[in-house]
Design an enzyme around this catalytic site. Sequence first.
Site, PDB file in Angstrom:
ATOM      1  N   CYS A   1      10.131  -7.976   1.096  1.00  0.00           N
ATOM      2  CA  CYS A   1       8.718  -8.357   1.239  1.00  0.00           C
ATOM      3  C   CYS A   1       7.930  -8.106  -0.051  1.00  0.00           C
ATOM      4  CB  CYS A   1       8.105  -7.677   2.449  1.00  0.00           C
ATOM      5  SG  CYS A   1       6.856  -8.740   3.176  1.00  0.00           S
TER       6      CYS A   1
ATOM      7  N   HIS B   1      11.700  -9.127   7.222  1.00  0.00           N
ATOM      8  CA  HIS B   1      12.007  -7.742   7.600  1.00  0.00           C
ATOM      9  C   HIS B   1      13.320  -7.566   8.365  1.00  0.00           C
ATOM     10  CE1 HIS B   1       8.397  -5.893   6.033  1.00  0.00           C
ATOM     11  NE2 HIS B   1       7.848  -7.078   6.258  1.00  0.00           N
TER      12      HIS B   1
ATOM     13  N   GLU C   1      14.851  -4.896   8.841  1.00  0.00           N
ATOM     14  CA  GLU C   1      14.844  -3.654   9.629  1.00  0.00           C
ATOM     15  C   GLU C   1      14.309  -3.901  11.028  1.00  0.00           C
ATOM     16  OE1 GLU C   1      12.615  -4.399   7.454  1.00  0.00           O
ATOM     17  OE2 GLU C   1      10.648  -3.802   8.207  1.00  0.00           O
TER      18      GLU C   1
HETATM   19  N1  LIG Z   1       5.134  -6.556   4.311  1.00  0.00           N
HETATM   20  C1  LIG Z   1       4.869  -6.652   3.014  1.00  0.00           C
HETATM   21  O1  LIG Z   1       5.525  -6.056   2.160  1.00  0.00           O
HETATM   22  C2  LIG Z   1       3.678  -7.491   2.642  1.00  0.00           C
HETATM   23  C3  LIG Z   1       3.658  -7.903   1.206  1.00  0.00           C
HETATM   24  C4  LIG Z   1       2.279  -8.371   0.741  1.00  0.00           C
HETATM   25  N2  LIG Z   1       1.303  -7.347   0.957  1.00  0.00           N
HETATM   26  C5  LIG Z   1       1.891  -9.637   1.466  1.00  0.00           C
HETATM   27  O2  LIG Z   1       1.007  -9.624   2.289  1.00  0.00           O
HETATM   28  O3  LIG Z   1       2.479 -10.670   1.205  1.00  0.00           O
END
Ligand SMILES: NC(=O)CC[C@H](N)C(=O)O
Length: 461
Positions: A342, A426, A428
């Site tokens: 992410c 994600h 996880e």
């Molecule tokens: N879950 C995250 O790592 C979000 C990454 C970043 N803050 C976004 O909104 O794209």
Amino acid sequence: MEVLAHTQRVSLASFGNTAAGNLRRPVFVPRSQFCSGSQLFESAVGRQVLTASTSKRGDAYILRCQGSNGATAAPWAKKDARLVLEDGSVWEGRAFGQQGTALAEVVFNTSLTGYQEILTDPSYKGQFVVFTHPHIGNVGINFGDMESERCHLGGIIIRDLSASVSNYRSTKTLDAYLKEQGVLGIADVDTRAITRRLRDTGALNGVITTDLSTPAEELVQQTKSWSILGKDLISEVTCSEPYEWKDTTEHEWEFNPAVLTKGELFHVVAYDFGIKHNILRRLASFGCRLTVVPADYPASKVLEMNPDGIFLSNGPGDPSAVPYAVENVKQVIGKKPVFGICMGHQLLGQAFGGETFKLKFGHHGGNHPIRFGPTSRIEISAQNHNYAVNPATLPDDVEVTHINLNDGTCAGLLCKPKKAMSIQYHPEASPGPHDADVCFEQFIDMLKAERAGAVQAAVAA
Ligand SMILES: NC(=O)CC[C@H](N)C(=O)O
């Protein structure tokens, strides 16, 4: 008096001869909160104490409630909070959690489960979450499902706050937890309409307030006075000192036992940009000894530890607001195998020389389809991001491995020469489906290949 079973449905066919008229919405009255006659009745919102009486007509229970001041009251009808959006719209609802006023970017999350993991995911710093699932709070709060030590989001916006909690692991109500964490909640608003609006306009800033005196126009001005763009939110959520992480996924919750290793195979240093605990648990379950370091920890010191691999975590806000983190990533790629999730993926994209951009309303939910190009395998994934890497800006040696099938955006990268991989979502799965757990296996394979290569090189020398 007849005692109702714990979740027996009470049809409020009549609401006494009140000014509020008939309450048409059926409610669940938990046994612990139910009594009759002149005894006290803790209301659904837990803030008003009412006297209640019950009688049975046909197969419906009739509940007549009177407020403690003698006036007939319908606490669930009371509007004592507002959500004001940047586009000028005002949504009146019922306050729970912390009282006060907060300002943040409003995003919607379509997950059906896991409100607790969402509350404690540091990536939501600077945001309010609208839950599209209509019923929130029913499983309370337990301390095993936390994704970090505390709540990070600014507030939550929900349709219906569960009047009762039913889960053997729960130790607290959502309302009590939000009060303790200083997080505002607003319930009884039309979350479907708010979501449709955000889909049309894109993510908007909003103010949640329990202050009924400030004029709406003033609150709209407040929403316009702030922007999440360019804000370094990572420095507010990262750890202050390096630490070792030990926890693996608890046996009871393990969903991929076949690949688990016994003992430690690899040392991985994880950059904490707002890391979720379940990422660390999954890496530990796959045999990684983990050293977690702050976001601004010098790359040279990380390389001095001579780890087998380096992990780049998720994190809040705009990836373009943290050039120091991109600089660290630039210094480690090519030297050790790297895996980013992410925010970690977005920072890796920038370190390769690429650009990130803001999506209209982002991806936040548990059902996003992803195609893994090399095998055409489809994963249903958990997502939470508002920014994405622009593949057109990446150098030729970087391959786009994963595509989000909803909008075709880049969802994963691989740079073979630099031994670096990343995904925008994600694996996880906390909360969410487990399809992408395979990404941890791919990273472990990279670490194994690196070690085998080092052994071969040593033998050849
Ligand atoms: N879950 C995250 O790592 C979000 C990454 C970043 N803050 C976004 O909104 O794209």
